[in-house]
Design a protein around this motif. Structure first.
Motif, PDB file in Angstrom:
ATOM      1  N   GLY A   8       0.874  -1.213   0.231  1.00 28.02           N
ATOM      2  CA  GLY A   8      -0.238  -0.069  -0.298  1.00 28.02           C
ATOM      3  C   GLY A   8       0.578   1.508  -0.296  1.00 28.02           C
ATOM      4  O   GLY A   8       0.237   2.715   0.241  1.00 28.02           O
ATOM      5  N   ALA A   9       1.989   1.021  -0.560  1.00 27.14           N
ATOM      6  CA  ALA A   9       2.448   2.097  -0.181  1.00 27.14           C
ATOM      7  C   ALA A   9       4.116   2.549  -1.407  1.00 27.14           C
ATOM      8  O   ALA A   9       4.486   1.478  -2.111  1.00 27.14           O
ATOM      9  CB  ALA A   9       3.709   1.989   0.573  1.00 27.14           C
ATOM     10  N   SER A  10       3.900   3.542  -1.877  1.00 21.98           N
ATOM     11  CA  SER A  10       5.285   3.619  -2.485  1.00 21.98           C
ATOM     12  C   SER A  10       6.633   4.481  -1.732  1.00 21.98           C
ATOM     13  O   SER A  10       6.339   5.453  -1.391  1.00 21.98           O
ATOM     14  CB  SER A  10       5.043   4.359  -3.888  1.00 21.98           C
ATOM     15  N   GLU A  62      13.917   5.245   1.077  1.00 17.11           N
ATOM     16  CA  GLU A  62      13.325   6.378   1.674  1.00 17.11           C
ATOM     17  C   GLU A  62      12.244   5.331   2.435  1.00 17.11           C
ATOM     18  O   GLU A  62      11.054   4.739   1.604  1.00 17.11           O
ATOM     19  CB  GLU A  62      13.020   7.850   0.601  1.00 17.11           C
ATOM     20  N   TRP A  63      12.136   5.183   3.612  1.00 15.39           N
ATOM     21  CA  TRP A  63      11.272   4.688   4.291  1.00 15.39           C
ATOM     22  C   TRP A  63       9.712   5.547   4.468  1.00 15.39           C
ATOM     23  O   TRP A  63       9.947   6.654   4.153  1.00 15.39           O
ATOM     24  CB  TRP A  63      11.410   3.986   5.930  1.00 15.39           C
ATOM     25  N   ARG A  64       9.073   5.557   4.383  1.00 21.16           N
ATOM     26  CA  ARG A  64       7.060   5.702   4.062  1.00 21.16           C
ATOM     27  C   ARG A  64       7.271   6.947   5.125  1.00 21.16           C
ATOM     28  O   ARG A  64       7.783   7.073   6.182  1.00 21.16           O
ATOM     29  CB  ARG A  64       6.165   4.760   5.040  1.00 21.16           C
ATOM     30  N   GLY A  65       7.038   7.835   4.352  1.00 18.74           N
ATOM     31  CA  GLY A  65       6.179   8.973   5.143  1.00 18.74           C
ATOM     32  C   GLY A  65       8.518  10.154   5.221  1.00 18.74           C
ATOM     33  O   GLY A  65       7.745  11.211   5.260  1.00 18.74           O
ATOM     34  N   SER A  70       6.173   7.653  -0.622  1.00 20.03           N
ATOM     35  CA  SER A  70       4.271   8.111  -0.063  1.00 20.03           C
ATOM     36  C   SER A  70       3.665   8.242   1.649  1.00 20.03           C
ATOM     37  O   SER A  70       5.111   7.364   2.241  1.00 20.03           O
ATOM     38  CB  SER A  70       3.525   7.257  -0.657  1.00 20.03           C
ATOM     39  N   ALA A  71       3.180   9.230   1.350  1.00 19.95           N
ATOM     40  CA  ALA A  71       2.968   8.831   3.534  1.00 19.95           C
ATOM     41  C   ALA A  71       2.203   7.728   4.116  1.00 19.95           C
ATOM     42  O   ALA A  71       1.708   7.168   2.561  1.00 19.95           O
ATOM     43  CB  ALA A  71       1.968  10.078   3.401  1.00 19.95           C
ATOM     44  N   PRO A  72       2.237   7.025   5.339  1.00 15.41           N
ATOM     45  CA  PRO A  72       2.281   6.090   6.055  1.00 15.41           C
ATOM     46  C   PRO A  72       0.072   6.471   5.468  1.00 15.41           C
ATOM     47  O   PRO A  72      -0.413   8.232   5.885  1.00 15.41           O
ATOM     48  CB  PRO A  72       1.863   6.322   7.187  1.00 15.41           C
ATOM     49  N   ASN A  73      -1.204   5.160   5.805  1.00 20.65           N
ATOM     50  CA  ASN A  73      -2.136   5.522   6.741  1.00 20.65           C
ATOM     51  C   ASN A  73      -2.376   5.578   7.691  1.00 20.65           C
ATOM     52  O   ASN A  73      -3.832   6.866   8.242  1.00 20.65           O
ATOM     53  CB  ASN A  73      -2.556   4.552   5.188  1.00 20.65           C
ATOM     54  N   THR A  74      -1.434   5.063   8.627  1.00 22.77           N
ATOM     55  CA  THR A  74      -2.095   5.297   9.454  1.00 22.77           C
ATOM     56  C   THR A  74      -0.669   4.744  10.517  1.00 22.77           C
ATOM     57  O   THR A  74       0.474   4.460  10.023  1.00 22.77           O
ATOM     58  CB  THR A  74      -2.831   3.850  10.158  1.00 22.77           C
ATOM     59  N   SER A  75      -0.357   4.886  11.585  1.00 21.35           N
ATOM     60  CA  SER A  75       0.730   5.115  12.328  1.00 21.35           C
ATOM     61  C   SER A  75       1.023   3.286  12.274  1.00 21.35           C
ATOM     62  O   SER A  75       2.625   3.548  12.636  1.00 21.35           O
ATOM     63  CB  SER A  75       0.676   5.082  14.071  1.00 21.35           C
ATOM     64  N   ALA A  76       0.395   2.562  12.174  1.00 21.05           N
ATOM     65  CA  ALA A  76       1.067   1.148  11.908  1.00 21.05           C
ATOM     66  C   ALA A  76       1.216   0.497  11.073  1.00 21.05           C
ATOM     67  O   ALA A  76       1.879   0.094  10.933  1.00 21.05           O
ATOM     68  CB  ALA A  76      -0.713   0.467  12.005  1.00 21.05           C
ATOM     69  N   ASP A  77       1.439   1.602   9.872  1.00 20.85           N
ATOM     70  CA  ASP A  77       2.168   1.230   9.199  1.00 20.85           C
ATOM     71  C   ASP A  77       4.053   1.603   9.453  1.00 20.85           C
ATOM     72  O   ASP A  77       5.198   1.710   8.525  1.00 20.85           O
ATOM     73  CB  ASP A  77       1.994   2.408   7.865  1.00 20.85           C
TER      74      ASP A  77
END
Length: 269
Positions: A8-10, A62-65, A70-77
């Motif tokens: 779910g991330a780019s 480069e990790w999420r956010g 791309s930005a994470p959808n929730t903090s669980a990401d």
């Protein structure tokens, strides 16, 4: 501009060819981006200039956010398990066979998690001033400072510069770019990453690590303690600790020539 679609991330990544005998994956720290590896990358390119090109790739993720990912959808990401899985997905996507691994600060924790989650994937790992393997506690005062950084770019600049020993010797334009990357972090990352770093503990599993591991730790680091790195090394069979008396938290920026020398010695050995 290369991206990997992962859970779910780019995820943005960059590749530099011809610098190493084998592939090496680089993972940056919190509130950072691939920019933090640029001084060392420039040093490697200078050091290798005129020599026969190596077959290995330097891959910077480069990790999420952060950065261009791309930005994470929730903090669980932003759990260390999810971030480690992202790095493993990139290794598989690029067909990296038994690559080396370099992680800085929180990137060191992600690297350790990836090693534990996928034994046999990596050949060896170098961790630069990694977060404690028992997790990193952020005090209410630190969290309040993070909240101020999030809304005030000058405060963000001051704090990010403080993570670099002798930052006054670094070109201000580079420091401004580092601060701009941090200030551009996704909204969830500001509090989400500190929340997640307080909830993991890798220490009970570290005796399962079977690959060569070295920790480089600058003795003037005021973010991650030398004692925590000593504890981590004591729990990993055969691990070594390289103390840098003149180093702080970010040797890759503070003294890229020394960082490159130590990294080359480790991976060549």
């Amino acid at each position: 501009m290369p991206f990997l679609e992962s859970l779910g991330a780019s995820l943005h990544y960059e590749i530099a060819d011809g610098l190493f005998p084998r592939d090496i994956l680089f993972i940056h720290g919190n509130l950072a981006s691939n920019l933090w590896w640029q001084p060392a990358l420039s040093e490697w390119k200078f050091k290798r200039s005129g020599a026969e090109k190596y077959p290995g790739r330097a891959v910077f993720m480069e990790w999420r956010g952060f950065g261009k990912s791309s930005a994470p959808n929730t903090s669980a990401d932003l759990t260390i398990e999810r971030l480690a899985q992202d790095s493993l997905s990139l290794v598989n996507f690029l067909g990296m066979h038994r690559p080396g691994l370099i992680g800085h600060s929180m990137g060191g924790g992600i690297a350790l998690q990836a090693i534990l989650d996928s034994p046999g994937t990596f050949d060896s790992a170098l961790l630069l001033n990694p977060v404690p393997s028992s997790g990193y506690y952020s005090s209410p005062k630190q969290l309040a400072l993070i909240d101020r950084m999030r809304v005030d770019q000058r405060i963000c600049f001051t704090v990010m510069a403080s993570t670099i020993l002798n930052a006054h010797k670094i070109e201000e334009d580079f420091l401004e770019r580092i601060a701009a990357d941090a200030f551009g972090a996704a909204n969830l990352n500001w509090r989400g990453v500190p929340e997640q770093t307080m909830s993991f503990n890798l220490q009970p599993r570290l005796n399962k690590v079977t690959i060569p591991i070295a920790l480089i730790h600058g003795e003037h680091d005021h973010i991650c303690s030398l004692a925590d790195s000593e504890k981590t090394v004591s729990l990993i069979p055969g691990a070594q600790l390289i103390k840098v008396p003149t180093g702080g938290h970010s040797l890759n920026v503070e003294n890229p020539k020394e960082f490159v020398r130590l990294a080359d010695e480790f991976f060549q050995a």
